[in-house]
Write an enzyme that holds these catalytic residues in place. Structure first.
Site, PDB file in Angstrom:
ATOM      1  N   ARG A  92     -33.421  73.051  54.974  1.00 55.46           N
ATOM      2  CA  ARG A  92     -34.023  73.972  54.000  1.00 55.46           C
ATOM      3  C   ARG A  92     -35.411  73.497  53.595  1.00 55.46           C
ATOM      4  O   ARG A  92     -36.293  74.316  53.319  1.00 55.46           O
ATOM      5  CB  ARG A  92     -33.123  74.116  52.773  1.00 55.46           C
ATOM      6  CG  ARG A  92     -33.601  75.175  51.788  1.00 55.46           C
ATOM      7  CD  ARG A  92     -32.541  75.502  50.744  1.00 55.46           C
ATOM      8  NE  ARG A  92     -31.556  76.453  51.239  1.00 55.46           N
ATOM      9  CZ  ARG A  92     -31.532  77.745  50.919  1.00 55.46           C
ATOM     10  NH1 ARG A  92     -32.453  78.253  50.124  1.00 55.46           N
ATOM     11  NH2 ARG A  92     -30.606  78.539  51.382  1.00 55.46           N
ATOM     12  N   ARG A 121     -30.336  71.545  42.684  1.00 52.31           N
ATOM     13  CA  ARG A 121     -31.006  72.835  42.476  1.00 52.31           C
ATOM     14  C   ARG A 121     -32.270  72.989  43.341  1.00 52.31           C
ATOM     15  O   ARG A 121     -33.257  72.303  43.149  1.00 52.31           O
ATOM     16  CB  ARG A 121     -31.363  72.951  41.002  1.00 52.31           C
ATOM     17  CG  ARG A 121     -31.646  74.355  40.510  1.00 52.31           C
ATOM     18  CD  ARG A 121     -31.810  74.320  39.007  1.00 52.31           C
ATOM     19  NE  ARG A 121     -31.818  75.651  38.419  1.00 52.31           N
ATOM     20  CZ  ARG A 121     -31.743  75.874  37.117  1.00 52.31           C
ATOM     21  NH1 ARG A 121     -31.624  74.862  36.273  1.00 52.31           N
ATOM     22  NH2 ARG A 121     -31.748  77.104  36.640  1.00 52.31           N
ATOM     23  N   PHE A 163     -32.121  72.526  46.688  1.00 56.52           N
ATOM     24  CA  PHE A 163     -31.488  72.103  47.937  1.00 56.52           C
ATOM     25  C   PHE A 163     -32.503  71.839  49.057  1.00 56.52           C
ATOM     26  O   PHE A 163     -32.410  72.390  50.138  1.00 56.52           O
ATOM     27  CB  PHE A 163     -30.499  73.192  48.370  1.00 56.52           C
ATOM     28  CG  PHE A 163     -29.428  72.710  49.319  1.00 56.52           C
ATOM     29  CD1 PHE A 163     -28.316  72.051  48.845  1.00 56.52           C
ATOM     30  CD2 PHE A 163     -29.550  72.910  50.674  1.00 56.52           C
ATOM     31  CE1 PHE A 163     -27.324  71.613  49.716  1.00 56.52           C
ATOM     32  CE2 PHE A 163     -28.571  72.475  51.558  1.00 56.52           C
ATOM     33  CZ  PHE A 163     -27.455  71.823  51.085  1.00 56.52           C
ATOM     34  N   GLU A 206     -32.055  78.960  41.487  1.00 57.99           N
ATOM     35  CA  GLU A 206     -32.919  77.894  41.997  1.00 57.99           C
ATOM     36  C   GLU A 206     -34.415  78.191  41.978  1.00 57.99           C
ATOM     37  O   GLU A 206     -35.212  77.298  41.639  1.00 57.99           O
ATOM     38  CB  GLU A 206     -32.498  77.540  43.432  1.00 57.99           C
ATOM     39  CG  GLU A 206     -31.131  76.898  43.513  1.00 57.99           C
ATOM     40  CD  GLU A 206     -30.639  76.776  44.943  1.00 57.99           C
ATOM     41  OE1 GLU A 206     -30.273  75.677  45.358  1.00 57.99           O
ATOM     42  OE2 GLU A 206     -30.621  77.818  45.651  1.00 57.99           O
TER      43      GLU A 206
END
Length: 806
Positions: free
Chosen positions: A319, A351, A353, A729
């Site tokens: 990510r 939060r 990620f 997020e």
């Protein structure tokens, strides 16, 4: 408009209302996992046997003295595990290890009649260790070549050709800190065995289904023999996505072996020293711009500090790579990711990620390179935005939907915050104040919503309508204070066409909704909301047919609004309670299992190409800070935010999430300075910041004096539940604006055009070194061209001191 996004007449969604447990939170009546101990008979308390060395092989584990401690019932070791001695999904996390991998690693657990008995018993366990070399600092692990897990590579375009065509090329490094979740409720689990040998576990977990799966394989059971329930959590932030499983397994093993309920609850020091953090990262980069300041090429390597085991490090790095571009189009890019293996706690979800880490690197690059290009940072950022009508894709090949919103939120926050006027005011202030400077920065975000692992993008729900017209909903999402349950109540009431008072929500349980995904990736409302809506629609369609029969109309002509069924063109009414009772008498099913799978996703992890996200969330923030040139101390004077949540399901909840996410991001970037003992003494590998007294968290004194949040209007998201967007997020990354404003303020102490390097977290100490470096920096060359120096990031205090000449 799609069926999923279309709202009916007089919906309950979109209405501002307080959190469904707000009264319970403020009065103390809301129950959390550990509160249930006092309602459970004959509970045993578990206490970890921690080894305070960073790395070593256990040569002897003697539990005899512990068993002699009054009140100690049993000591759990690896020999007691009937199934698989592992608490991780990668099978690299022994629940009872024979090799200590980090300072504070638990190697056994003592069960006592009281917590004090268990504590004394744990202290009496004797452990002999053959110490082994350890790697603590991320840089040392990189130098040693200590890596584990996948090494993804994201490539687009022709990077070499892009650099050849670049008028300006810069390179540098940047290392930034990890972050502690510091949820109010520490890890907790309570396990008991019923009369049929079934295990029931109360756990503070974001992923009950995975907790169930791990407990089952540790105990050698099938999943149907284990039920996990999560009432609510006192915060999670990703720290309870993977890490609760082992603690639940310890409680379950103890309950299975003793026949008594077993409680595991970490105190704050144990939680800090045993559970994973946000991954700290090191970045090495090279970037090329054309003569107008548009990015041409980028080559970077991102290294995450994974800690001792993989946990979720691989998807976190994936990510990070997928968010490296943030709001900027990069035609030629090559970004590599890797995971360093260190002798520290296993870092995990937090939060954002990995998204914040990837986005922070490109924002740091933009902030550092703007002066070298002779451009204002705002202008450089705007020139590189994704634009509508160009059909541009991300470096991993996904089309950027609604790219116009990048500019829209940017322009709105500039207008709302009077950015142009205030920048002139700041320039005047700085000219008149040699020892105090202000800075104002605007940054934007583009954040993809969905799990990178496509299989996780599914949700389930169970909705029950009782004969009296009351409704009970179950869904697979967990509540950690973020307001998910509030939104699910609103979705159910809206879909059924009834008042909110008619609907109640049950705690999340694996025997009600199976095989659920973690409440993570900001996808909780998208997945579970669509599943709740699906279940309610099944029931509503049945009731419409019943109502049609009573009202003399076809089902398609009946509407249920505010608890009353009416046929189009008729004044005749049928109250909800009467409709439900009639349906029951007609033997119409009044329950339904709902399901949702996110469509349109595809991802090739090996090629690192595809469309892993359903949509992108956008936002922009303008932050103004004031810095004291003598100490580096600063205050945040004002923050303005415009954030895209689509058509909000619950505006009050969403504004709160934007505010909270921003503050947590600002804490990570400016305050929360984790320190580890990297010396060669007996405390090597020890976390030095083990409490709130040494680990600085945002408080009221760090809040902006003015804080303005606005949700983007007319922003319906097609294909998402009632046109809403995720909110958990994305707002965290809006805090980049605070860090960039600090950079601007530090630059104001030196000559114009100086590139300021700023450590992260940008603590007052780090800001002071940046101010000092700015003061002693040379002015750009007289021809106005700053040249193309190589820049090296000030990722630590030592690097900042070296740069400042200290």
């Amino acid at each position: 408009m799609s069926q999923l996004s279309q709202r009916p007449e007089k919906p309950v969604v979109g209405v501002s209302m307080p959190h469904e447990s707000a009264a319970g939170h403020v009065t103390g009546t809301a129950l959390y996992t550990d509160d249930l101990v006092h309602r459970t008979k004959d509970v045993l308390h578990a206490y970890p046997v921690q080894v305070m060395k960073a790395h070593g092989r256990i040569s002897r584990l003697d539990t005899g003295h512990a068993l002699a401690v009054p009140g100690v019932v049993r000591v759990l070791t690896g020999a007691d595990v009937p199934g698989v001695n592992d608490a991780g999904m990668k099978h690299d996390e022994p629940l009872f290890p024979d090799t200590v991998m980090f300072h504070g690693h638990a190697v056994a657990w003592v069960l006592g009649e009281t917590l004090e008995a268990a504590r004394l018993g744990a202290a009496a366990v004797e452990v002999d260790l053959d110490e082994l070399p350890s790697l603590i600092a991320l840089g040392d692990a990189i130098t040693a070549g200590s890596f584990h897990g996948a090494r993804p590579m994201m490539v687009t375009g022709d990077v070499d050709a892009g650099f050849a065509d670049s008028a300006h090329v810069f390179s540098g490094e940047f290392q930034f800190s990890d972050q502690e979740h510091f949820y109010l409720e520490t890890h907790a689990a309570l396990a008991l065995v019923d009369e049929s040998g079934q295990l029931f576990i109360q756990s503070s977990t974001q992923h009950p289904s995975e907790t169930q799966e791990i407990v089952a394989h540790v105990l050698g059971l099938h999943s149907h023999e284990v039920t996990v329930q999560c009432l609510r959590m006192g915060g999670g932030f990703g720290g309870k996505e993977m890490q609760p499983h082992g603690f639940a397994a310890v409680a379950a093993l103890g309950a299975r072996l003793t026949g008594r309920p077993v409680r595991v609850r970490l105190n704050r020091t144990q939680d800090l020293t045993m559970s994973g953090k946000r991954h700290g990262f090191h970045a090495q980069w090279r970037i090329g711009f054309d003569a107008e300041g548009r990015i041409q090429a980028l080559d970077a390597t991102l290294t995450a500090d994974g800690g001792w085991s993989l946990d979720l490090s691989e998807p976190v790095v994936a990510r990070a790579l997928c968010h490296f571009d943030n709001t900027y189009w990069i035609p030629h890019a090559r970004v590599a990711g890797r995971i360093a293996k260190t002798n520290k706690v296993s870092n995990t979800a937090f939060r954002g990620f990995g998204g914040p880490q990837g986005m922070l690197v490109i924002e740091d690059i933009m902030g550092r390179c703007a002066p070298l290009l002779g451009l204002d940072p705002m202008e450089l950022r705007e020139r590189n935005f994704y634009r509508p009508g160009q059909g541009r894709t991300t470096p991993y090949g996904q089309v950027v939907t609604h790219p116009e919103r990048i500019s829209t939120v940017w322009q709105q926050v500039c207008a709302d915050g009077r950015v142009a006027d205030r920048r002139r005011e700041i320039a005047a202030f700085n000219a008149a104040h040699p020892n105090t400077k202000r800075g104002l920065a605007v940054t934007g975000i583009k954040f993809g919503i969905s799990f990178n692992l496509t299989a996780f993008n599914q949700g389930g729900a169970l909705v029950l309508v009782y004969k009296d017209g009351s409704v009970l909903i179950n869904h697979g999402g967990t509540e950690m204070g973020q307001g998910l349950h509030t939104k699910m109540l609103q979705v159910a009431a809206t879909t059924l066409g009834i008042g909110l008072h008619k609907v109640r929500l049950a705690p999340t349980r694996t025997d009600k909704v199976p095989n659920t995904s973690a409440t993570a990736a900001s996808a909780g409302a998208d997945l579970n909301g669509a599943a709740v809506k699906n279940a309610c629609e099944q029931i509503r369609e049945r009731l419409l047919r019943v109502a049609g029969g009573r009202l003399g109309a076809t089902a398609s002509d009946v509407r249920i609004v505010e608890g009353v069924a009416r046929a189009l063109g008729s004044d005749e009414e049928l109250a909800w309670d009467d409709l439900v009772r009639t349906a029951y008498l007609q033997r119409v099913q009044l329950s339904a299992s709902g399901f949702y799978r996110t469509e349109g996703l595809h991802w090739d992890a090996k090629a690192f190409q595809g469309s892993p996200f359903k949509y992108f969330s956008y936002g922009a923030a303008a932050a103004e800070v004031e810095v004291d040139g003598f100490t580096g101390a600063y205050r945040v004077r004002r923050v303005d935010i415009v954030h895209d949540v689509g058509d909000s399901l619950s505006p009050m909840i969403d504004v709160g999430q934007v505010e909270g996410g921003f503050v947590q991001g600002a804490g990570w970037l400016t305050l929360e300075d984790m320190r580890w003992d990297t010396g060669d003494g007996p405390g090597r590998g020890r976390l030095l910041t083990q409490a709130a007294s040494t680990y600085k968290l945002p408080s009221f004194s760090e809040m902006p004096q003015e804080f303005h949040v606005r949700l983007l209007e007319n922003a319906t998201e097609e294909g998402a539940v009632y046109g809403s967007k995720a909110v958990g997020e994305p707002p965290l990354m809006l805090a980049f604006s605070v860090r960039e404003a600090l950079r601007q303020a530090a630059a104001a102490f030196g000559p114009a055009g100086v590139s300021v390097e700023l450590a992260s977290p940008a603590t007052p100490e780090a800001v002071y070194w940046a101010v000092e470096a700015s003061r002693t920096a040379a002015a750009p060359s007289p021809d106005g061209h700053p040249g193309e120096p190589s820049t090296t990031g000030a990722g630590t205090r030592a690097e900042a001191e070296a740069l400042s000449g200290a």
